[in-house]
Design an enzyme around this catalytic site. Structure first.
Site, short mmCIF file in Angstrom:
data_model
loop_
_atom_site.label_atom_id
_atom_site.label_comp_id
_atom_site.label_asym_id
_atom_site.label_seq_id
_atom_site.Cartn_x
_atom_site.Cartn_y
_atom_site.Cartn_z
N TYR A 32 11.77 -10.38 -3.13
CA TYR A 32 11.79 -10.29 -4.59
C TYR A 32 11.61 -8.84 -5.03
O TYR A 32 11.23 -7.97 -4.24
CB TYR A 32 10.72 -11.20 -5.22
CG TYR A 32 9.30 -10.68 -5.18
CD1 TYR A 32 8.56 -10.69 -4.00
CD2 TYR A 32 8.70 -10.18 -6.33
CE1 TYR A 32 7.26 -10.23 -3.97
CE2 TYR A 32 7.39 -9.71 -6.30
CZ TYR A 32 6.68 -9.73 -5.13
OH TYR A 32 5.38 -9.26 -5.10
N LYS A 149 8.84 -6.83 0.93
CA LYS A 149 8.44 -7.44 -0.34
C LYS A 149 8.83 -8.93 -0.30
O LYS A 149 9.78 -9.38 -0.95
CB LYS A 149 9.07 -6.71 -1.53
CG LYS A 149 8.31 -7.00 -2.83
CD LYS A 149 8.65 -5.99 -3.91
CE LYS A 149 8.07 -6.33 -5.26
NZ LYS A 149 6.62 -6.36 -5.37
N GLU A 182 -4.04 -1.29 0.60
CA GLU A 182 -3.55 -1.26 -0.79
C GLU A 182 -4.37 -2.29 -1.55
O GLU A 182 -5.45 -2.68 -1.10
CB GLU A 182 -2.05 -1.54 -0.83
CG GLU A 182 -1.64 -2.85 -0.22
CD GLU A 182 -0.15 -3.14 -0.28
OE1 GLU A 182 0.58 -2.48 -1.02
OE2 GLU A 182 0.28 -4.09 0.42
N LEU A 206 2.98 -2.08 0.98
CA LEU A 206 4.31 -2.11 0.38
C LEU A 206 4.68 -0.68 -0.04
O LEU A 206 3.85 0.02 -0.64
CB LEU A 206 4.29 -3.01 -0.86
CG LEU A 206 5.66 -3.22 -1.48
CD1 LEU A 206 6.45 -4.25 -0.68
CD2 LEU A 206 5.54 -3.68 -2.93
N1 PDD Z 1 3.65 -5.94 -7.28
N2 PDD Z 1 1.64 -3.48 -3.35
C1 PDD Z 1 1.80 -4.79 -3.56
C2 PDD Z 1 1.20 -5.76 -2.59
C3 PDD Z 1 2.53 -5.23 -4.68
O1 PDD Z 1 2.72 -6.56 -4.89
C4 PDD Z 1 3.06 -4.28 -5.59
C5 PDD Z 1 3.85 -4.67 -6.80
C6 PDD Z 1 2.86 -2.92 -5.31
C7 PDD Z 1 3.43 -1.83 -6.20
O2 PDD Z 1 4.83 -1.74 -6.04
P1 PDD Z 1 5.76 -1.21 -7.22
O3 PDD Z 1 5.20 0.10 -7.63
O4 PDD Z 1 7.09 -1.09 -6.59
O5 PDD Z 1 5.70 -2.23 -8.32
C8 PDD Z 1 2.15 -2.55 -4.18
C9 PDD Z 1 4.56 -6.49 -8.26
C10 PDD Z 1 4.56 -5.72 -9.55
C11 PDD Z 1 4.35 -7.97 -8.41
O6 PDD Z 1 4.20 -8.60 -7.36
O7 PDD Z 1 4.38 -8.51 -9.52
#
Ligand code: PDD
Length: 285
Positions: A32, A149, A182, A206
């Site tokens: 996703y 992801k 993270e 991620l």
């Molecule tokens: N989440 N780490 C994890 C585990 C995440 O699920 C996310 C983002 C990030 C940050 O990634 P980015 O900057 O590309 O949004 C780091 C999204 C927003 C979600 O699951 O809704």
């Protein structure tokens, strides 16, 4: 009623239906993306699509669309839903097969589902209107392929809920060596003596697009020293500032972890500068 995209059709959300034999439903077998869009302008569209392609490739799912077609799909969804500040959520699974078998079936047609949801506007950053995050901490008990992801988010959801159960909004995670990985839905940065640090990219985190854009902006437009390196639990607790980054939060200041205040428990000056620069340059990367 929201308009969603499902397998070549833009339809009202209550008409969207998928087979229970979809491997996304049975095995959580999908990838996703969450792509923010303010007033019709996407942030980091290309790196989001690149990460989507990489994730699909790692599962051996052919990307259903070209770059142009994904872009067109995202733009059309935003237009149809007519909201100023949204994130486009994209979900691709391997598709459905009549038989439940762990082995990848041949020739399934990927299921593509996308919708928009509203996200808060990101006004000119200031310390009074910013949300100060209080977070929990836990040992990272997810799998060892966190660079993907994946739609299989149970590990993340359980960590996130732990924070909620403690009255907090996120959970920061540490590996078995007590090093920061993270948070359950964000990347993490710390600041100490004007040095901005974040863990390096590997299978424990991620590769966040917000992290990527923020690092590029800080390297190009600020004088801060940046370090991508292992960070211990102790360093996080003793940091001057701690931030979370994600597509829906941008840069979010953390003021308390479990029962410990970060520094004085106030939002920091370097956060303000970083969010200011991010707001200024975010569409350029
Ligand atoms: N989440 N780490 C994890 C585990 C995440 O699920 C996310 C983002 C990030 C940050 O990634 P980015 O900057 O590309 O949004 C780091 C999204 C927003 C979600 O699951 O809704």
């Amino acid at each position: 009623m929201n308009t969603v995209y499902l397998n070549n059709q833009f339809i009202p959300s209550n008409e969207a239906k998928i087979s229970p034999m979809d491997r996304g439903f049975l095995f959580g077998e999908g990838i996703y993306e969450v792509i923010p869009c303010y007033e019709g302008k996407f942030i980091g569209l290309q790196p989001h699509l690149d990460r989507l392609y990489n994730g699909l490739k790692s599962l051996g799912i052919p990307s259903p669309f070209s770059n142009d077609k994904w872009t067109e799909l995202c733009q059309k969804l935003v237009t149809l839903n007519n909201e100023a500040n949204v994130a486009v959520y994209i979900h691709v699974t391997r598709g459905s097969s009549p038989i439940r078998n762990h082995a990848y079936p041949k020739d399934t047609i990927p299921t593509v589902f996308a919708f928009t949801f509203e996200i808060p506007t990101q006004p000119v950053p200031d310390k009074h209107s910013a949300t100060a995050y209080k977070v929990s901490s836990q040992q990272d008990l997810r799998w060892k392929r966190c660079q993907i992801k994946s739609t299989s988010l149970l590990g993340n959801v359980m960590h996130f809920q732990h924070g909620i159960n403690e009255g907090n909004k996120e959970t920061i995670l540490f590996n078995e060596l007590d090093q920061l990985t993270e948070a359950s839905s964000s990347n993490v940065f710390i600041v100490k003596h004007n040095i901005i640090m974040t863990p390096p990219l590997d299978n424990q985190i991620l590769p966040g697009v917000t992290r990527h854009i923020l690092l590029a902006i800080l390297k190009e437009h600020s004088k801060f020293t940046i370090e991508e390196r292992a960070i211990s639990y102790k360093e996080v607790l003793n940091a001057d500032e701690v931030w979370l980054t994600s597509s829906t939060k941008e840069i979010a200041p953390v003021v308390k972890i479990d029962n410990d205040m970060i520094s004085s428990g106030e939002i920091g000056d370097i956060w303000l500068e970083a969010q200011r620069l991010f707001s200024q340059y975010k569409y350029q990367y």
